[in-house]
Design an enzyme around this catalytic site. Structure first.
Site, short mmCIF file in Angstrom:
data_model
loop_
_atom_site.label_atom_id
_atom_site.label_comp_id
_atom_site.label_asym_id
_atom_site.label_seq_id
_atom_site.Cartn_x
_atom_site.Cartn_y
_atom_site.Cartn_z
CB SER A 15 31.63 63.41 36.00
OG SER A 15 30.26 63.34 36.37
CE LYS A 51 28.42 61.83 33.66
NZ LYS A 51 28.18 61.29 35.00
#
Length: 264
Positions: free
Chosen positions: A185, A223
């Site tokens: 990701s 993230k």
């Protein structure tokens, strides 16, 4: 020969490198070119790499290197470097006055050497305030806490008792630890499955920094952090993943990314 978008992106990256010392993020490049998707930036960068204008330093996050700038052909058929062309546009020559035109010494001078862009090296660790100066062989053992998700969140980090040797020039002040990345990701930030990330411990991070986020004291993920009112957005760096928005009281920052190791 470059397309207009390729030319615009190359000049934007070159300006950003010279102004900040590091390459722009995919979001910054997308916004600068008014593109709707970061996949378009991927294609443009790949095309610039194939034409030897740009190089990605895959062992570092946000590390693009400009190898050369394209030449611009003027109205009289002459070629000049991109930077020289910009200077010529911003500082046009004065209009000639009345009387006969005489050849000047500058006009008789030989053509200047072709423009060679200055390439900014990607390693700026030595310039960080408080960062220790280390020899090439200098290293330190950091605690290795196992895997962290660059994809779906996984269970909270656990002490493993393992350690990993890390070059001193990747570290600044404060406590650090290491994690192994699992998932894809964050690939658009240069973080790949299997990479080892170096995290500086701390509960404070700024918008846009890549952090280790603990959700509900159970799940942990890597993230990019964005604060939105009373919520926190955990943004991936892969168009195939969606941003996760969580109330701020459910998220604890466990540290921020300061380095990355990769084995080939």
């Amino acid at each position: 020969m470059l397309t207009r978008k390729q030319h615009e992106l190359l000049l934007f990256i070159d300006r950003h490198l010279k102004q900040t010392g590091f390459s722009p993020s995919f979001d910054e490049m997308k916004d600068a070119l008014n593109l709707r998707s970061k996949s378009g930036i991927h294609r443009l960068i790949s095309a610039l790499e194939e034409r030897d204008f740009l190089r990605r330093r895959h062992h570092r996050a946000r590390a693009l290197e400009v190898l050369r700038l394209p030449e611009v052909v003027t109205a009289d058929g002459k070629a000049m470097g991109a930077q020289m062309a910009e200077e010529a546009v911003s500082s046009p020559a004065p209009a000639p006055g009345p009387g006969p035109v005489r050849e000047t010494e500058a006009a008789r001078a030989p053509a200047a050497d072709p423009f060679v862009p200055n390439v900014i090296r990607g390693d700026f660790a030595g310039r960080l305030a408080g960062a220790p100066v280390a020899t090439e062989a200098g290293s330190i053992n950091l605690p290795f806490y196992g895997r962290i998700a660059a994809g779906q969140a996984i269970e909270a980090l656990r002490e493993t008792g393992s350690q990993i040797a890390v070059p001193l020039n990747l570290l600044g002040h404060g406590a650090h630890y290491a994690l192994e990345v699992t998932g894809d990701s964050m690939i658009e930030a240069g973080i790949l499955d299997g990479d080892t990330v170096i995290i500086r411990e701390g509960e404070i991070a700024e918008n846009g920094q890549i952090v280790v986020a603990l959700i509900d004291d159970q799940e942990v993920t890597l993230k990019r952090l964005r604060r939105k009112g009373g919520a926190i957005a955990l943004e991936p760096a892969n168009a195939r993943y969606e941003t996760r928005i969580v109330p701020s009281d459910r998220v604890r920052i466990q540290g921020r990314l300061v380095g990355l190791l990769r084995q080939y």
